[in-house]
Design a protein around this motif. Sequence first.
Motif, short mmCIF file in Angstrom:
data_model
loop_
_atom_site.label_atom_id
_atom_site.label_comp_id
_atom_site.label_asym_id
_atom_site.label_seq_id
_atom_site.Cartn_x
_atom_site.Cartn_y
_atom_site.Cartn_z
N SER A 27 0.68 -1.30 0.43
CA SER A 27 0.07 0.15 -0.07
C SER A 27 1.28 1.29 0.32
O SER A 27 1.63 1.07 0.49
CB SER A 27 -0.92 0.08 1.46
OG SER A 27 -0.26 0.24 2.54
N GLY A 28 0.40 2.04 0.03
CA GLY A 28 1.19 3.78 -0.37
C GLY A 28 1.32 3.91 -1.55
O GLY A 28 0.40 4.32 -2.82
N ARG A 29 2.39 3.96 -2.50
CA ARG A 29 3.13 4.21 -3.63
C ARG A 29 2.68 3.52 -4.46
O ARG A 29 2.75 2.17 -4.47
CB ARG A 29 4.25 4.95 -3.92
CG ARG A 29 5.08 5.80 -2.48
CD ARG A 29 4.68 7.77 -3.31
NE ARG A 29 5.01 8.07 -2.61
CZ ARG A 29 5.12 9.64 -2.18
NH1 ARG A 29 4.47 9.77 -3.64
NH2 ARG A 29 5.93 10.45 -1.96
N THR A 30 2.81 4.16 -5.65
CA THR A 30 1.97 2.69 -6.95
C THR A 30 2.78 1.29 -6.92
O THR A 30 4.17 1.88 -7.58
CB THR A 30 2.27 3.68 -7.93
OG1 THR A 30 1.81 4.51 -8.47
CG2 THR A 30 1.89 3.11 -9.27
N PHE A 31 2.30 0.20 -6.54
CA PHE A 31 2.65 -0.71 -7.04
C PHE A 31 4.16 -1.12 -7.56
O PHE A 31 5.09 -1.49 -7.12
CB PHE A 31 2.08 -1.82 -6.60
CG PHE A 31 2.50 -3.12 -6.45
CD1 PHE A 31 2.17 -4.35 -6.81
CD2 PHE A 31 3.44 -3.36 -5.35
CE1 PHE A 31 2.92 -5.87 -6.84
CE2 PHE A 31 3.46 -4.40 -5.12
CZ PHE A 31 3.17 -6.32 -5.97
N SER A 32 3.01 -0.80 -9.16
CA SER A 32 3.85 -1.43 -10.30
C SER A 32 5.44 -0.87 -10.63
O SER A 32 6.46 -0.58 -11.63
CB SER A 32 2.56 -0.96 -11.60
OG SER A 32 2.44 -0.32 -11.38
N SER A 89 10.21 -8.43 -11.35
CA SER A 89 10.09 -6.47 -12.48
C SER A 89 9.38 -6.29 -12.00
O SER A 89 7.92 -6.85 -11.38
CB SER A 89 10.74 -7.08 -13.60
OG SER A 89 9.85 -7.55 -14.47
N TRP A 90 9.64 -5.18 -12.95
CA TRP A 90 7.99 -4.26 -12.59
C TRP A 90 6.82 -4.47 -13.03
O TRP A 90 6.04 -4.79 -12.72
CB TRP A 90 8.33 -2.44 -12.63
CG TRP A 90 9.32 -2.55 -13.00
CD1 TRP A 90 9.05 -1.11 -11.38
CD2 TRP A 90 10.60 -2.08 -13.30
NE1 TRP A 90 10.72 -0.83 -11.30
CE2 TRP A 90 11.29 -1.20 -12.36
CE3 TRP A 90 11.02 -2.46 -14.14
CZ2 TRP A 90 12.52 -0.77 -12.98
CZ3 TRP A 90 12.54 -2.92 -14.82
CH2 TRP A 90 12.89 -1.58 -13.60
N SER A 91 7.11 -5.45 -14.23
CA SER A 91 5.77 -6.37 -14.52
C SER A 91 5.56 -7.15 -15.23
O SER A 91 4.21 -7.78 -14.84
CB SER A 91 5.76 -5.96 -16.57
OG SER A 91 6.97 -6.87 -17.21
N SER A 95 5.43 -14.28 -8.29
CA SER A 95 4.69 -13.47 -9.29
C SER A 95 4.42 -12.55 -8.33
O SER A 95 3.49 -12.43 -7.43
CB SER A 95 3.89 -14.16 -9.74
OG SER A 95 2.83 -14.98 -8.38
N ARG A 96 3.71 -11.48 -9.02
CA ARG A 96 2.44 -9.83 -8.98
C ARG A 96 1.31 -10.32 -9.88
O ARG A 96 1.73 -10.64 -10.89
CB ARG A 96 3.71 -9.39 -8.88
CG ARG A 96 3.99 -8.70 -9.88
CD ARG A 96 5.04 -7.36 -10.13
NE ARG A 96 5.35 -6.40 -9.99
CZ ARG A 96 5.96 -5.40 -9.44
NH1 ARG A 96 7.24 -5.90 -9.34
NH2 ARG A 96 5.42 -4.70 -8.93
#
Length: 119
Positions: free
Chosen positions: A25-30, A52-54, A71-72
């Motif tokens: 939570s908070g800043r943009t996770f991606s 990685s980001w994606s 995984s994300r």
Amino acid sequence: QVQLVESGGGLVQAGGSLRLSCAASGRTFSNYIMGWFRQAPGKEREFVAAVSWSGGSTIYADSVKDRFTISRDNAKNTVYLQMNSLKPEDTAVYYCAARRGARQSYDHWGQGTQVTVSS
């Protein structure tokens, strides 16, 4: 700032599986590369896996390769660590962490979740 909360730890027999989750939570996770680390009693914290980001690129420690999967889900602001074929030596406190770039340190950490693998 990004806040990280891990869950999913527990006690499992050798050969079993667990899935850890880390909710952000908070800043943009991606915007963050996400990693999992672990620390066993009397040992230093060690790298386990990162994504990685994606989510398109992953990297693993040799000790968990082919057994763990990171995984994300950026829509859910969550990163996962699927752990299969668990061994007693996987027993540790597992932490998720975040960093903005590949050349930056992990500077956001969760509180950790205990994983215990019995033989």
